[in-house]
Design a protein around this motif. Structure first.
Motif, PDB file in Angstrom:
ATOM      1  N   ILE A   1       0.882  -1.183   0.000  1.00 52.21           N
ATOM      2  CA  ILE A   1       0.000   0.000   0.000  1.00 52.21           C
ATOM      3  C   ILE A   1       0.910   1.221   0.000  1.00 52.21           C
ATOM      4  N   CYS A   2       0.630   2.188  -0.866  1.00 45.90           N
ATOM      5  CA  CYS A   2       1.493   3.376  -0.933  1.00 45.90           C
ATOM      6  C   CYS A   2       1.473   4.059   0.430  1.00 45.90           C
ATOM      7  N   PHE A   3       2.669   4.207   1.027  1.00 44.35           N
ATOM      8  CA  PHE A   3       2.754   4.744   2.384  1.00 44.35           C
ATOM      9  C   PHE A   3       2.606   6.260   2.391  1.00 44.35           C
ATOM     10  N   VAL A   4       2.605   6.872   1.199  1.00 46.68           N
ATOM     11  CA  VAL A   4       2.444   8.327   1.132  1.00 46.68           C
ATOM     12  C   VAL A   4       0.952   8.675   1.077  1.00 46.68           C
ATOM     13  N   CYS A   5       0.251   8.109   0.097  1.00 45.92           N
ATOM     14  CA  CYS A   5      -1.177   8.435  -0.037  1.00 45.92           C
ATOM     15  C   CYS A   5      -2.033   7.399   0.682  1.00 45.92           C
ATOM     16  N   ARG A   6      -1.408   6.417   1.281  1.00 44.25           N
ATOM     17  CA  ARG A   6      -2.087   5.349   2.004  1.00 44.25           C
ATOM     18  C   ARG A   6      -3.138   4.661   1.136  1.00 44.25           C
TER      19      ARG A   6
ATOM     20  N   ALA B   1      -2.441  13.072  -9.029  1.00 47.79           N
ATOM     21  CA  ALA B   1      -2.010  11.713  -8.699  1.00 47.79           C
ATOM     22  C   ALA B   1      -0.828  11.760  -7.738  1.00 47.79           C
ATOM     23  N   CYS B   2      -0.815  10.824  -6.782  1.00 49.66           N
ATOM     24  CA  CYS B   2       0.300  10.698  -5.844  1.00 49.66           C
ATOM     25  C   CYS B   2       1.573  10.415  -6.641  1.00 49.66           C
ATOM     26  N   ARG B   3       2.642  11.125  -6.304  1.00 49.56           N
ATOM     27  CA  ARG B   3       3.875  10.966  -7.086  1.00 49.56           C
ATOM     28  C   ARG B   3       4.614   9.673  -6.748  1.00 49.56           C
ATOM     29  N   THR B   4       4.470   9.235  -5.512  1.00 49.27           N
ATOM     30  CA  THR B   4       5.214   8.043  -5.102  1.00 49.27           C
ATOM     31  C   THR B   4       4.714   6.794  -5.825  1.00 49.27           C
ATOM     32  N   CYS B   5       3.391   6.644  -5.930  1.00 43.31           N
ATOM     33  CA  CYS B   5       2.838   5.430  -6.551  1.00 43.31           C
ATOM     34  C   CYS B   5       2.263   5.724  -7.920  1.00 43.31           C
ATOM     35  N   ARG B   6       2.439   6.948  -8.423  1.00 41.41           N
ATOM     36  CA  ARG B   6       1.907   7.381  -9.718  1.00 41.41           C
ATOM     37  C   ARG B   6       0.404   7.134  -9.815  1.00 41.41           C
TER      38      ARG B   6
HETATM   39 ZN   LIG Z   1       0.659   6.976  -3.412  1.00 45.19          ZN
END
Ligand SMILES: [Zn+2]
Lengths: 827, 370
Positions: free
Chosen positions: B281-286, B297-302
């Protein structure tokens, strides 16, 4: 594998409300990983219409270019019904041709807005489009010329061109070769949504009579099944129907000619590679055998290939005419005049296909499927389907006769306990579910009473051969998302090993000493050692070579950490760092020259002796520590001047580390590249050399772009760690008052301080608590070739305050031994 | 009756008079109060409390007085001297305190001066990152296993069910040492450590294997011929995919925080069967896939909500067989992921090459621990 969604839906009754995203999500959950969904021309906004070219006037321009001033009938699409004036730079069309026109107000991919604009002295009201301009695959050599019956002027061109249709792309894992076809993808979709699957391979076949063409298979292991059919009267001038052309292109292949497109179309549909021969160019019976030594073959890609005796070839009376399953030969290639087509569809041994592809560096759509494994029941079906399409679209006549040599290899029967999927997945999967899901993937299942089943996997699943393969099938359908999360409870480890703890400690000590850790690539070459100034016979030059290095400059695994460190230091200095201190711990390697490492079987564990032999064949791979210090070591500031890194800083780092580990290291002068010959120390533990430290040779500093007097150390970390004290004994020290005695001793300049100090220690006896050199003096007062060393001696007894006389006597004894050992004279 | 007193001085006798004593005392107290620093107070002490001071002289005269007057005079002079001496002590203390306070004021410095005298060291984030991972597993009772980077072909491939025709064995992917028929490679994964562990130990086995590996990838922002992996292996009775999921969830949560768990997707690896890709699970946008202000869009998980983390599965019984583990009694799971890649998304690194350049500005930015 790219697949148009509408093509998938042709074979599976997916409910209309299942969106493309829902479809791809489900297929991803089943193991077909979505790479992307593209809708060709999704960015295009109308009006995009069919137009008929009425007039075409070539107009040479000053720049030498010729443009065409055209009028185009676009029906009522422009609102007036009048012909549209358009400037076109392409020349591959004539008046009367049907073309694709984007009218003013339209938008092409890339946000390219079309408007009526003045150009080349005309007002060009729109654009005649090429395939790339619409985001379609195509050669782009000119504009799109539609078949004469494609439509009427003014018709919408979107559907005609297959624009806007969604194409899904999946990454197909090696075990799911069947999904390199629409048949396979649709089967998975049916499985995922539990809806009926219409197998495109399910078609009635004529009786096998062997009369289509004579085929002799000499190698039934390499070629278990070979099907042949023949058509005549094919019209090679017929174009590929638009739907087929689009599908072939949407699947990522090029449209070439009707006959070739049909074989590719059927391969995409069923997964079976097919080859078409110009039957008039085939001389005599087809044969299948391994190539003979020295045989050559000109393949379709205009390459003459030297064949290996492992390559499977297809022959006629002239010799090899095709590299079986991988690529056809040039001599029997279909051409623009071919009317009789011999169709080959065969099942090939996957390993042979892989080796041939690898040997000839040939990656083809056919090879990709054959080397992963194709359903052996398909050859006859695919050949029949090709015949059908050649008849339907090419005006061909199906010749009677159906040659089918060989038969599908037998599938293994796998017996598993019905509870195995539940046991290995941790999901509560009933025996009934296991049986149902295995039947759903096409396996035939026989149930036994004692909780086990016999499973025969389907012919299109050559990857399923063992019980655990069946478990994966059941679990992926039940859903990997159903796997519960449970921690195992039996791990009883004893923490980090001694070496692991020591390595952490070493990293902390070195970073505490102000050094920054780096990680470098371990690749070196002769030039690297030249930069280090190593002599030609230096043992460090005896490296382990790489058979396939990334760079021919650095074709070996390193024997020293210094090159990487010095380069990193040079990089920091080059980027403006006033000083840099780096360390690296890593593996270096030396050849063991114990011969090749054996390759053992995998059905049983090799014996201990065999394993030992394996390990002995490997290079010697000690862990080393490298340190480099360059430029400013401590900084100058308002507090006063800083210090510049020099030979002693490198030794200080090594000593600090050794002290922390409780290891006594000895130091002596040495001369060894890449160090300065007069400023290099060899470091030993109990007379065993573990490395060197000191100032780098000026040439080496220059070679790596480092400031003068930069220093470095490299030691064998394994040796240091081996000597580390694991359990330091609790220290015993006196709390009595200290008695301090300073002595200044004059010795020959060549006498090492450590020798003087050792003599003092020996002479001073047990009362000596510490001895420390605090000054070195050279000068006229003591004469040339001499130096004066000032030592501070501290004496202390455990049980009493020392008298002046006791301390004095101990000092005198120390000086006396120094005098005797190293000729020291007290000043 | 006293005889003639050679020291007798009528003037001083007069000083013993109450008025004179009072005057001398008051003069002394005034002088003490007026002393502005320790130097002045020293002079005042000499003048008003020294041997030649009026009160000292008066005190000396007392003995010459008739007995009846002696007591009274003694009291009077004694009180005066006491008051003076008290005042002196008090003023001395005051002035000393003032003096000390003034010195402290004079000694004040500019505390904003720089203090960066000593060089700053740091360990590499790949080292500390691998340790962080090892610690999570050690805390679960696992052990850390290691092996050589230059490895036997049999251990790197055959023992792991990567047969002689496996695509990874080509020159395109693997560094082979010379001569190539020596069957020695730069290990392409840390899996040979798992094989070595199974070959030399008896279950239960719970090991995690971090280490350096090599592939013949050209060096660019996202590829490197050398990178780092961590693999895990558990061999025990009754091991299932549920234990694999539990372990990876625990790992993810320990490394990325509460609520960050994993999901499995079917995949293929020769080493495992069944096999899965593991996503985090993307830890930035959870998991939302949205960026901070929830507009893009969240940059970490695109925008995916999930991050591809690694591969895993149930150890293929063929591997157990080659490594001498009784597959009828034991089952196992294995997983692996890139440490470099994990650090890249954990810290938002854009270019993998920063890990191997050795620029101290990169490494020191991570402090002494991750
Ligand atoms: Zn994310």
């Amino acid at each position: 594998m790219k697949a148009p969604v509408s093509w998938i839906r042709e074979y599976v009754d997916l409910p209309a409300e299942v969106s493309t995203e829902a479809l791809t999500d489900r297929l991803t959950a089943l193991g077909l990983k979505l790479e992307g969904i593209v809708a060709a021309g999704a960015e295009i906004q109308g009006p995009l219409v069919v137009g008929r070219v009425l007039t075409k006037e070539p107009e040479p321009q000053k720049n030498g270019k010729v443009i065409n001033w055209c009028t185009v009938d676009v029906g009522a699409a422009n609102g007036t019904g009048e012909p549209q004036g358009i400037v076109c730079g392409a020349h591959n069309f004539e008046p009367g041709d049907l073309v694709v026109v984007v009218l003013p107000g339209g938008v092409l991919p890339g946000g390219f807005e079309i408007s009526a604009r003045k150009t080349y002295g005309h007002v060009s009201a729109g654009m005649i489009c090429s395939a790339p301009e619409l985001g379609l695959t195509g050669d782009g050599a000119g504009i799109i010329v539609l078949p004469p019956d494609a439509g009427r002027p003014g018709d919408d061109a979107f559907d005609l061109l297959g624009l806007g249709e969604e194409v899904v792309e999946f990454e197909i894992n090696p075990d799911r070769a069947y999904a390199l076809s629409l048949r396979g993808i649709a089967r998975e979709a049916a499985l995922g949504f539990d809806v009926p699957f219409r197998d495109p391979a399910d078609r009635p076949l004529p009786d096998v009579d062997g009369k289509a063409w004579e085929v002799n298979v000499d190698d039934p292991v390499g070629c278990p099944v070979f099907a042949a059919r023949l058509v005549s009267g094919f019209d090679p001038t017929r174009p590929t129907p638009e739907f087929m052309k689009h599908r072939v292109e949407q699947a990522g292949m090029r449209s070439i000619s009707l006959a070739v497109d049909i074989t590719n179309y059927v391969m995409l549909e069923l997964g079976q590679p097919i080859h078409g021969y110009d039957a008039d160019r085939v001389a005599g019976a087809l044969g299948v055998r391994r190539a003979h030594d020295g045989e050559r073959l000109a393949t379709l890609d205009d390459t003459v290939r030297e064949l290996s005796t492992e390559d499977l070839v297809i022959t006629d009376d002239s010799g090899p005419i095709g590299l079986a399953g991988v690529m056809g030969g040039a001599t029997t290639e279909m051409s623009a005049t071919t009317t009789r087509i011999l169709i080959e569809a065969a099942h090939w041994d996957a390993v042979s296909m892989f080796r041939t592809g690898k040997r000839h560096r040939l990656i083809s759509e056919a090879g990709k499927r054959n080397e992963r494994g194709v359903d052996p029941l398909l050859p006859g079906v695919a050949a029949d389907r090709v015949v059908e399409l050649l008849v339907q679209h090419g005006g061909a006549i199906a010749e009677p006769g159906f040659t089918l040599v060989g038969s599908a290899p037998e599938r293994p029967t796998i017996t598993i306990a019905t509870e195995l999927p539940a046991r290995l997945s941790g999901i509560a999967i009933s025996a009934m579910t296991t049986v149902e899901q295995l039947r759903a993937i096409g396996a035939s299942v026989t149930e036994h009473e004692q909780g086990s089943i016999d499973v025969v996997p389907p012919t299109w699943r050559p990857d399923i051969n063992a019980p655990y393969d069946l478990v994966e099938e059941v679990v992926r359908i039940v859903g990997y998302d159903q796997v519960p999360s449970v921690l195992p409870r039996r791990a009883t480890g004893r923490g980090l090993t001694r070496t692991q703890r020591l390595r952490r400690r070493i990293g902390r000590v070195l970073s505490g000493a102000g050094c920054v850790e780096v990680i470098s690539f371990p690749f070196v070459g002769e030039a690297t050692f030249d930069r280090l100034g190593l002599p030609a016979d230096d043992p460090l030059r005896k490296t382990i070579g790489l058979a396939n290095p990334l760079s021919t400059e650095e074709p070996a695994y390193t024997t020293t950490l210094l090159p990487g460190l010095l380069e990193a230091a040079g990089r920091n200095v080059g980027r403006g760092a006033p000083g840099v201190a780096l360390f690296e711990t890593g593996t270096v390697a030396f050849p063991s020259d114990n011969g090749p490492a054996p390759i053992y079987g995998v059905h049983t564990r090799p014996s201990d002796a065999e394993l030992e032999k394996l390990v002995e064949a490997l290079p010697v791979q000690p862990q080393h520590l490298g340190v480099v210090l360059a430029g400013e070591r401590t900084r100058a500031g308002w507090w006063g001047p800083g210090t510049t890194a020099g030979w002693s800083d490198a030794l200080a780092v090594v000593r600090r580390l050794a002290d922390d580990l409780g290891v006594t290291v000895d130091v002596a002068a040495a001369a060894r590249m890449p160090w300065h010959p007069g400023r290099c120390a060899v470091i030993t533990i109990e007379d065993v050399e573990i490395g060197h430290a000191g100032e780098l040779h000026p040439n080496v500093c220059k070679a790596f772009g480092l400031p003068a007097r930069s220093a470095a150390a490299e030691i064998d970390l394994d040796a240091l760690m081996a000597a580390a004290v694991d359990v330091p004994p609790g220290p015993v020290f006196s709390t009595m008052p200290v008695a301090k005695e300073d002595v200044a001793l004059v010795v020959d300049a060549g006498v090492p301080v450590t020798a003087v100090e050792a003599a003092l220690r020996e002479g001073a006896g047990d009362l000596l608590e510490s001895v420390r050199l605090f000054d070195v003096y050279t000068g006229e007062q003591i004469g040339s070739g001499k130096k004066s060393l000032a030592f501070a001696l501290r004496f202390r007894a455990l049980d009493r305050t020392l008298t002046e006389a006791e301390a004095g006597a101990a000092r005198d004894a120390a000086v006396a031994v120094a005098a005797e050992r190293v000729g020291a004279v007290q000043r | 009756m006293s005889g003639p007193n050679t020291d007798y001085d009528p003037v001083e006798v007069a000083a013993v008079s109450p008025a004179e004593v009072e005057a001398a005392r008051d003069a002394a107290l005034a002088a003490i109060a007026a002393a502005a620093d320790l130097e002045q107070l020293k002079a005042v002490r000499t003048q008003h409390a020294g041997d030649r001071s009026p009160l000292a002289l008066a005190n000396r005269e007392i003995g010459a007085l008739p007995p009846q007057a002696r007591k009274e005079a003694g009291q009077r002079v004694g009180q005066a001297r006491g008051a003076v001496s008290q005042a002196l002590a008090k003023r001395q203390a005051e002035l000393e305190a003032e003096h000390e306070a003034r010195i402290l004021v004079e000694e004040s410095v500019d505390v904003t001066l720089p203090t960066d005298r000593d060089p700053v060291g740091a360990r590499h984030p790949l080292t500390t990152g691998a340790e962080l991972i090892a610690d999570i597993f050690v805390a679960m009772g696992w052990e850390v296993a290691e092996g050589p980077v230059i490895e036997a072909e049999w251990l790197n491939f055959d023992a792991l069910n990567l047969g002689p025709d496996h695509p990874a064995r080509t020159m395109q992917d693997t560094f082979w040492t010379e001569p190539a028929d020596n069957h020695i490679v730069l290990r392409t994964h840390t899996s040979p450590v798992q094989a070595r562990t199974m070959l030399t130990r008896t279950p239960p086995i719970y090991v995690v294997c971090p280490g350096r590996v090599f592939r013949t990838d050209e060096y660019d922002a996202t590829h490197s011929p050398m990178f780092h992996q961590v693999e895990g292996l558990a061999i025990d009775e009754g091991i299932s995919m549920a234990h694999l999921k539990g372990t990876l969830d625990h790992f993810a949560t320990s490394m990325f925080g509460e609520g960050i768990t994993t999901r499995f997707r079917p995949s293929f690896f020769p080493f495992t069967e069944p096999s899965a890709e593991v996503d985090l699970i993307c830890f930035v946008c959870r998991g939302s896939g949205l960026d901070d202000d929830r507009s893009g869009a969240c940059r970490t998980c695109r925008g995916e909500g999930w991050i591809e983390w690694g591969g895993c599965g149930i150890v293929n019984p063929r591997v157990l067989q080659a490594c001498g583990v009784d597959s009828s009694r034991y089952s196992g799971f294995a997983f692996g992921m890139g440490i470099d890649r994990t650090l890249m998304f954990r810290h938002g690194l854009e270019d993998l090459r920063a890990l191997f350049e050795g620029d101290v500005r990169f490494t020191t930015a991570f402090g002494s621990e991750l």
